[in-house]
Design a protein around this motif. Structure first.
Motif, PDB file in Angstrom:
ATOM      1  N   MET A   1       6.529  -5.276   7.245  1.00  0.00           N
ATOM      2  CA  MET A   1       5.555  -5.575   6.230  1.00  0.00           C
ATOM      3  C   MET A   1       5.841  -6.593   5.242  1.00  0.00           C
ATOM      4  O   MET A   1       6.927  -6.588   4.737  1.00  0.00           O
ATOM      5  CB  MET A   1       4.930  -4.300   5.731  1.00  0.00           C
ATOM      6  N   LYS A   2       4.787  -7.766   4.914  1.00  0.00           N
ATOM      7  CA  LYS A   2       5.040  -8.540   3.898  1.00  0.00           C
ATOM      8  C   LYS A   2       4.337  -7.804   2.646  1.00  0.00           C
ATOM      9  O   LYS A   2       3.108  -7.099   2.902  1.00  0.00           O
ATOM     10  CB  LYS A   2       4.192  -9.803   4.297  1.00  0.00           C
ATOM     11  N   HIS A   3       4.586  -8.226   1.613  1.00  0.00           N
ATOM     12  CA  HIS A   3       3.989  -7.776   0.446  1.00  0.00           C
ATOM     13  C   HIS A   3       3.708  -8.894  -0.704  1.00  0.00           C
ATOM     14  O   HIS A   3       4.632  -9.586  -0.957  1.00  0.00           O
ATOM     15  CB  HIS A   3       4.886  -7.021  -0.349  1.00  0.00           C
ATOM     16  N   ILE A   4       2.478  -9.095  -0.894  1.00  0.00           N
ATOM     17  CA  ILE A   4       2.248 -10.021  -2.022  1.00  0.00           C
ATOM     18  C   ILE A   4       1.814  -9.426  -3.189  1.00  0.00           C
ATOM     19  O   ILE A   4       0.721  -8.803  -3.324  1.00  0.00           O
ATOM     20  CB  ILE A   4       1.001 -11.149  -1.464  1.00  0.00           C
ATOM     21  N   TYR A   5       2.349  -9.388  -4.404  1.00  0.00           N
ATOM     22  CA  TYR A   5       2.369  -8.890  -5.364  1.00  0.00           C
ATOM     23  C   TYR A   5       1.810  -9.699  -6.478  1.00  0.00           C
ATOM     24  O   TYR A   5       2.139 -10.905  -6.513  1.00  0.00           O
ATOM     25  CB  TYR A   5       3.575  -8.172  -6.228  1.00  0.00           C
ATOM     26  N   LEU A   6       1.023  -9.460  -7.507  1.00  0.00           N
ATOM     27  CA  LEU A   6       0.243 -10.177  -8.480  1.00  0.00           C
ATOM     28  C   LEU A   6       0.510  -9.334  -9.963  1.00  0.00           C
ATOM     29  O   LEU A   6       0.038  -8.241 -10.010  1.00  0.00           O
ATOM     30  CB  LEU A   6      -1.211 -10.438  -8.409  1.00  0.00           C
ATOM     31  N   ASN A   7       1.365 -10.110 -10.868  1.00  0.00           N
ATOM     32  CA  ASN A   7       1.445  -9.318 -12.106  1.00  0.00           C
ATOM     33  C   ASN A   7       0.757 -10.069 -13.130  1.00  0.00           C
ATOM     34  O   ASN A   7       1.017 -11.267 -13.412  1.00  0.00           O
ATOM     35  CB  ASN A   7       3.022  -9.168 -12.583  1.00  0.00           C
ATOM     36  N   LEU A   8      -0.385  -9.591 -13.655  1.00  0.00           N
ATOM     37  CA  LEU A   8      -1.290 -10.200 -14.535  1.00  0.00           C
ATOM     38  C   LEU A   8      -0.659 -10.116 -16.123  1.00  0.00           C
ATOM     39  O   LEU A   8      -1.646 -10.741 -16.980  1.00  0.00           O
ATOM     40  CB  LEU A   8      -2.609  -9.791 -14.221  1.00  0.00           C
ATOM     41  N   LYS A   9       0.380  -9.574 -16.118  1.00  0.00           N
ATOM     42  CA  LYS A   9       0.760  -9.378 -17.518  1.00  0.00           C
ATOM     43  C   LYS A   9      -0.249  -9.144 -18.597  1.00  0.00           C
ATOM     44  O   LYS A   9      -0.976  -8.378 -18.429  1.00  0.00           O
ATOM     45  CB  LYS A   9       1.611 -10.691 -17.725  1.00  0.00           C
ATOM     46  N   GLY A 223      20.855  -0.324   2.474  1.00  0.00           N
ATOM     47  CA  GLY A 223      19.892   0.144   3.928  1.00  0.00           C
ATOM     48  C   GLY A 223      18.822  -0.946   3.730  1.00  0.00           C
ATOM     49  O   GLY A 223      18.769  -1.787   3.079  1.00  0.00           O
ATOM     50  N   ASP A 224      17.803  -0.678   4.858  1.00  0.00           N
ATOM     51  CA  ASP A 224      17.145  -1.595   5.428  1.00  0.00           C
ATOM     52  C   ASP A 224      15.599  -1.448   4.449  1.00  0.00           C
ATOM     53  O   ASP A 224      14.479  -1.122   4.581  1.00  0.00           O
ATOM     54  CB  ASP A 224      16.364  -1.562   6.578  1.00  0.00           C
ATOM     55  N   ILE A 225      16.033  -1.591   3.042  1.00  0.00           N
ATOM     56  CA  ILE A 225      14.808  -1.341   1.897  1.00  0.00           C
ATOM     57  C   ILE A 225      14.333  -2.681   1.993  1.00  0.00           C
ATOM     58  O   ILE A 225      14.671  -3.887   1.934  1.00  0.00           O
ATOM     59  CB  ILE A 225      15.362  -0.766   0.437  1.00  0.00           C
ATOM     60  N   ASP A 226      12.559  -2.934   1.705  1.00  0.00           N
ATOM     61  CA  ASP A 226      11.867  -4.169   1.558  1.00  0.00           C
ATOM     62  C   ASP A 226      12.333  -4.777   0.037  1.00  0.00           C
ATOM     63  O   ASP A 226      12.455  -3.925  -0.788  1.00  0.00           O
ATOM     64  CB  ASP A 226      10.545  -4.004   1.796  1.00  0.00           C
ATOM     65  N   ILE A 227      12.430  -6.088   0.370  1.00  0.00           N
ATOM     66  CA  ILE A 227      13.071  -7.020  -0.782  1.00  0.00           C
ATOM     67  C   ILE A 227      11.905  -8.055  -1.092  1.00  0.00           C
ATOM     68  O   ILE A 227      11.722  -8.735   0.069  1.00  0.00           O
ATOM     69  CB  ILE A 227      14.223  -7.466  -0.873  1.00  0.00           C
ATOM     70  N   VAL A 228      11.207  -8.309  -2.194  1.00  0.00           N
ATOM     71  CA  VAL A 228      10.547  -9.453  -2.293  1.00  0.00           C
ATOM     72  C   VAL A 228      11.190 -10.235  -3.415  1.00  0.00           C
ATOM     73  O   VAL A 228      12.199  -9.810  -4.183  1.00  0.00           O
ATOM     74  CB  VAL A 228       9.135  -9.229  -2.748  1.00  0.00           C
ATOM     75  N   TYR A 229      10.671 -11.402  -3.692  1.00  0.00           N
ATOM     76  CA  TYR A 229      11.131 -12.358  -4.424  1.00  0.00           C
ATOM     77  C   TYR A 229      10.419 -12.089  -5.894  1.00  0.00           C
ATOM     78  O   TYR A 229       9.230 -12.273  -6.117  1.00  0.00           O
ATOM     79  CB  TYR A 229      11.226 -13.685  -4.068  1.00  0.00           C
ATOM     80  N   ILE A 247      13.728 -11.574   3.057  1.00  0.00           N
ATOM     81  CA  ILE A 247      12.772 -11.558   1.743  1.00  0.00           C
ATOM     82  C   ILE A 247      11.438 -11.089   2.515  1.00  0.00           C
ATOM     83  O   ILE A 247      11.129 -11.914   3.579  1.00  0.00           O
ATOM     84  CB  ILE A 247      12.892 -12.943   1.124  1.00  0.00           C
ATOM     85  N   SER A 248      10.615 -10.139   1.913  1.00  0.00           N
ATOM     86  CA  SER A 248       9.397  -9.813   2.537  1.00  0.00           C
ATOM     87  C   SER A 248       8.206  -9.969   1.817  1.00  0.00           C
ATOM     88  O   SER A 248       7.167  -9.319   1.810  1.00  0.00           O
ATOM     89  CB  SER A 248       9.466  -8.164   2.886  1.00  0.00           C
ATOM     90  N   GLY A 249       8.276 -10.933   1.013  1.00  0.00           N
ATOM     91  CA  GLY A 249       6.998 -11.287   0.080  1.00  0.00           C
ATOM     92  C   GLY A 249       7.745 -11.638  -1.150  1.00  0.00           C
ATOM     93  O   GLY A 249       8.569 -12.131  -1.449  1.00  0.00           O
ATOM     94  N   GLY A 250       6.727 -11.594  -2.221  1.00  0.00           N
ATOM     95  CA  GLY A 250       7.006 -12.197  -3.667  1.00  0.00           C
ATOM     96  C   GLY A 250       5.793 -11.681  -4.724  1.00  0.00           C
ATOM     97  O   GLY A 250       5.095 -10.951  -4.299  1.00  0.00           O
TER      98      GLY A 250
END
Length: 277
Positions: A1-9, A223-229, A247-250
């Motif tokens: 799975m891809k993950h797109i996160y948004l941190n609006l601080k 192990g195979d844990i998802d990593i995003v930038y 890398i699975s997203g950012g």
């Protein structure tokens, strides 16, 4: 799975106060962001990708209320307190703190834990006592992760080395993950890698080779844990990051870094399209 996160601080602070918000009045800010993005993300409805937006506490209820019933957007908090309300024990004597119970009740599906800004805050408190203990920071964050998971809230857990730690990055990242995820359900955690030494004006961004090296190290050890930038998914690095298999997203924050800097929903959508396409 891809993950797109948004941190609006704290991008809700108006420009006249020194912030970057010219998008909407404070009481309409979260609603404006949701309404400007959720329908346009529907083209990814059949894709294996999740979209999470992390809001300051003030805006969580407004953001959840603005979601369409079929929205792809999940709402997350920018943190959670390490202790929670508990029947027969703590009824809510948690002044100024955000317990996981209320996040669950609000409808938050995610929380952001261990962002470099949170780590710096905890580090400053520890150093004020005349001590230095990097592992203690991750142990405190571990309590937050466990509290969130007790309420079925997923976690984006940030890790990363700063300038002073770069020569020993393997040990730093290993300990941050080891102590931070101790006893946690790793299947409900995504790691966000922040090369702190490379983030900010005038700094040399981490390149593909370095990010790949770090991601491979993490997967080998844990192990195979998802990593995003987590160092900022932007227009100018989206294609590069998309080419890294590990890398699975950012994590997106500001979308414009010159002129009227700030967060702009249309540019957020452009970054997503660049990364996913």
């Amino acid at each position: 799975m891809k993950h797109i996160y948004l941190n609006l601080k704290r991008f809700d602070v108006p420009r006249e106060y020194g912030g970057v918000n010219s998008l909407a009045p404070l009481n309409k800010w979260a609603e404006t962001i949701i309404e400007s993005t959720q329908k346009k993300l529907n083209k990814y409805k059949n894709s294996d990708v999740e979209f999470v937006q992390f809001y300051p506490e003030l805006h969580l209820l407004e953001a959840v209320k603005a979601l369409d019933s079929d929205s792809l957007i999940k709402i997350g908090s920018q943190g959670v307190y390490r202790d929670d309300v508990e029947i027969g024990k703590n009824f809510g004597a948690l002044t100024t703190n955000l317990p996981a119970a209320i996040l669950s009740e609000l409808g938050c599906k995610y929380t952001l834990i261990g962002h470099c800004e949170e780590r710096n805050d905890i580090r400053g408190i520890i150093e004020a006592s005349g001590k230095t203990d990097e592992d203690a920071i991750s142990i405190i964050l571990n309590k937050e992760i466990l509290a969130a998971q007790e309420r079925d809230i997923k976690v984006l857990y940030c890790i990363g080395e700063n300038n002073n730690q770069q020569t020993e990055w393997q040990n730093v990242l290993y300990n941050q993950i080891y102590f931070g995820l101790k006893g946690a359900n790793k299947s409900d955690v995504v790691l966000a890698y922040e090369p702190i030494w490379s983030i900010g004006p005038g700094k040399q961004p981490a390149d593909k080779e370095y990010i790949t090296k770090v991601a491979k190290f993490i997967k080998k050890e844990f192990g195979d844990i998802d990593i995003v930038y987590g160092g900022g998914l932007k227009q100018d690095n989206a294609s590069m990051l998309a080419s890294i298999d590990e890398i699975s997203g950012g994590l997106i924050a500001l979308t414009r870094f010159q002129g009227d800097i700030g967060f702009y929903p249309d540019e957020y959508l452009e970054i997503i399209d660049l990364y996913l396409n």
